[in-house]
Enzyme design. Structure first.
Site, short mmCIF file in Angstrom:
data_model
loop_
_atom_site.label_atom_id
_atom_site.label_comp_id
_atom_site.label_asym_id
_atom_site.label_seq_id
_atom_site.Cartn_x
_atom_site.Cartn_y
_atom_site.Cartn_z
NE ARG A 109 10.63 -49.61 63.63
CZ ARG A 109 11.73 -48.53 63.30
NH1 ARG A 109 12.28 -47.93 64.18
NH2 ARG A 109 11.95 -48.64 62.18
N GLY A 110 8.86 -52.95 62.06
CA GLY A 110 8.22 -52.56 60.71
C GLY A 110 8.83 -51.34 60.40
CG ASP A 111 11.18 -50.47 56.85
OD1 ASP A 111 11.89 -50.14 57.71
OD2 ASP A 111 11.05 -51.22 55.82
CE LYS A 153 15.71 -57.54 67.33
NZ LYS A 153 15.39 -56.56 66.17
CB THR A 171 7.18 -60.45 54.66
OG1 THR A 171 6.38 -60.65 53.20
CG2 THR A 171 8.45 -61.11 54.24
CE1 TYR A 172 0.58 -59.17 60.10
CE2 TYR A 172 1.24 -57.16 60.48
CZ TYR A 172 0.30 -58.14 60.48
OH TYR A 172 -0.81 -57.51 61.29
CE1 TYR A 227 17.64 -54.31 59.28
CE2 TYR A 227 17.46 -54.62 61.77
CZ TYR A 227 16.89 -54.47 60.57
OH TYR A 227 15.63 -54.59 60.48
CD GLU A 281 11.57 -62.53 53.85
OE1 GLU A 281 12.31 -62.91 54.67
OE2 GLU A 281 11.44 -61.39 53.30
P1 FAD Z 1 14.11 -53.00 65.96
O1 FAD Z 1 14.77 -54.22 66.53
O2 FAD Z 1 13.13 -52.04 66.91
O3 FAD Z 1 15.18 -51.78 65.60
C1 FAD Z 1 14.96 -50.44 65.05
C2 FAD Z 1 15.69 -49.50 65.36
O4 FAD Z 1 15.45 -49.10 66.75
C3 FAD Z 1 17.33 -50.03 65.23
O5 FAD Z 1 18.22 -48.80 64.92
C4 FAD Z 1 17.57 -50.51 66.90
O6 FAD Z 1 18.84 -50.31 66.90
C5 FAD Z 1 16.74 -49.25 67.49
N1 FAD Z 1 16.34 -49.54 68.71
C6 FAD Z 1 15.78 -50.84 69.03
N2 FAD Z 1 15.27 -50.87 70.32
C7 FAD Z 1 15.45 -49.81 70.91
C8 FAD Z 1 15.38 -49.07 72.33
N3 FAD Z 1 14.87 -49.48 73.31
N4 FAD Z 1 15.56 -47.71 72.40
C9 FAD Z 1 16.36 -46.96 71.32
N5 FAD Z 1 16.44 -47.41 70.07
C10 FAD Z 1 16.02 -48.76 69.95
N6 FAD Z 1 9.23 -55.26 57.70
C11 FAD Z 1 7.73 -55.63 57.30
O7 FAD Z 1 7.03 -54.65 57.58
N7 FAD Z 1 7.40 -56.74 57.18
C12 FAD Z 1 8.32 -58.01 57.30
O8 FAD Z 1 7.82 -58.81 57.11
C13 FAD Z 1 9.60 -57.60 57.61
N8 FAD Z 1 10.46 -58.86 57.43
C14 FAD Z 1 11.96 -58.32 57.79
C15 FAD Z 1 12.83 -59.56 57.94
C16 FAD Z 1 13.95 -59.35 58.15
C17 FAD Z 1 15.07 -60.31 58.35
C18 FAD Z 1 14.57 -57.92 58.25
C19 FAD Z 1 15.95 -57.86 58.42
C20 FAD Z 1 13.64 -56.92 58.13
C21 FAD Z 1 12.43 -57.12 57.87
N9 FAD Z 1 11.41 -56.04 57.73
C22 FAD Z 1 10.09 -56.16 57.53
C23 FAD Z 1 11.88 -54.54 57.72
C24 FAD Z 1 11.91 -54.02 59.25
O9 FAD Z 1 10.63 -53.99 59.71
C25 FAD Z 1 12.70 -52.78 59.35
O10 FAD Z 1 13.91 -52.91 58.95
C26 FAD Z 1 12.48 -52.12 60.51
O11 FAD Z 1 13.26 -50.51 59.97
C27 FAD Z 1 13.23 -52.37 61.68
O12 FAD Z 1 12.75 -53.52 62.15
P2 FAD Z 1 13.38 -54.27 63.62
O13 FAD Z 1 12.42 -55.29 64.05
O14 FAD Z 1 14.71 -54.64 63.23
O15 FAD Z 1 13.29 -53.04 64.52
#
Ligand code: FAD
Length: 291
Positions: free
Chosen positions: A107-109, A168, A48-49, A148, A17
């Site tokens: 989703r993003g943080d 998802k 990454t983004y 996670y 990465e």
């Molecule tokens: P989601 O899948 O949406 O999950 C987020 C939270 O919401 C979880 O607790 C999940 O259980 C909950 N959830 C999901 N769907 C629902 C629903 N329908 N109803 C209620 N709750 C729900 N961040 C960046 O900004 N840029 C990057 O390039 C980047 N790359 C990453 C790569 C990897 C491999 C990982 C593990 C993380 C990365 N991140 C990145 C960080 C990521 O954006 C964060 O961890 C963020 O907090 C969650 O993203 P997610 O896509 O897992 O979210």
């Protein structure tokens, strides 16, 4: 090449990465670092983004360069938090134009400002919304999602987290990549649970070589990962000695990868943080195993 064409194979393959620069002036040096990593011929590279905008415009430039110049398959990350439908549609069009075949849908943080905002007005609340959008776009992307092993920090419990993960995947993810972890048993346990829940897509474990003492605190803060005693002892011993810490961190990550492979995991993703020498050292440590 779509990652789904080779993920899940038995042979060990490493991917790395990289992240785009935070400023325009850093572009050339970051590009050069990513090129050095591409020259190692990894299975693929992810770029990454920056969720807040910042670095996001370089994601595609870097991904395109690696793919076109070095022939290394790329995975472009895309986040959706705080994005409008128009900006996401524009990004999807840009990715198609750039010939991107693999997208990591995230989703993003949540920044403190976003946390305070009214989420009911957001076009995309979760990564699953972006996965659906990518699928609906008609583009034939191979889509990845994040997962996670130690539970996403916002989830109430692992059962709920896995249920959301399943939604998802069913929305259109062809594979998953994990958050970093430092204890492989957490990953094996997680894998068992998600398979039991009916999630069958390939899962790529994400390994971060910790190469300096300061990185530890940041890694724990961002990922919520548990630091095993064995790892803490290593940081205690070498944390103040940069060269020794780097060597020990690379050895620890190598050991994790060997253990994963010995337990049937072929694809491993390394959070190499734009560090060609770390990526090269890990590949050299595994040269006979990689074949
Ligand atoms: P989601 O899948 O949406 O999950 C987020 C939270 O919401 C979880 O607790 C999940 O259980 C909950 N959830 C999901 N769907 C629902 C629903 N329908 N109803 C209620 N709750 C729900 N961040 C960046 O900004 N840029 C990057 O390039 C980047 N790359 C990453 C790569 C990897 C491999 C990982 C593990 C993380 C990365 N991140 C990145 C960080 C990521 O954006 C964060 O961890 C963020 O907090 C969650 O993203 P997610 O896509 O897992 O979210």
């Amino acid at each position: 090449m779509k990652l789904s064409e080779f993920l899940g194979r038995e042979a060990l393959s490493l991917s790395f990465e990289v992240f785009p620069p935070k400023t325009d002036s850093a572009f050339e040096s970051v590009k050069a670092a990513t090129e050095e990593i591409a020259k190692l011929r990894p299975a693929f590279m992810s770029v990454t983004y920056g969720a807040g905008g910042g670095t996001s415009r370089y994601t595609l430039d870097i991904a395109k360069n690696i793919k076109q110049t070095y022939g290394v398959p790329t995975l472009a990350h895309l986040t959706c938090v705080s994005s409008t439908r128009e900006t996401v549609a524009a990004k999807i069009a840009e990715m198609r134009e750039a010939g991107i075949e693999n997208v990591m849908a995230l989703r993003g943080d949540l920044t403190p400002e976003l946390e305070k905002g009214d989420r009911s007005t957001w076009a995309y609340r979760y990564a699953v919304d972006l996965v659906r959008e990518l699928r609906a776009s008609g583009a034939d992307f191979c889509i990845g999602g994040a997962c996670y092993p130690e539970v996403h920090p916002e989830s109430h419990n692992q059962k709920e987290d896995i249920l959301r993960l399943k939604e998802k995947v069913e929305a259109g993810c062809s594979f998953l990549t994990t958050q970093m972890f430092f204890d492989n048993n957490l990953f094996y346990n997680f894998l068992y649970k998600i398979r039991e829940a009916g999630i069958t897509v390939p899962v790529i474990p994400g390994i971060m070589p910790i190469t300096n003492g300061k990185q530890v605190e940041r890694a724990v803060r961002l990922s919520g990962s548990l630091m095993p005693q064995r790892f803490k002892a290593l940081v205690d011993k070498f944390g103040e000695n940069p060269a020794a810490m780097k060597q020990a961190g690379i050895a620890y990550a190598t050991d994790q990868i060997i253990d994963l492979y010995a337990n049937g995991i072929g694809n491993v993703h390394v959070y190499s943080m734009n560090n060609p020498d770390v990526a090269a050292a890990i590949m050299a440590n595994l040269s006979d195993i990689l074949g």
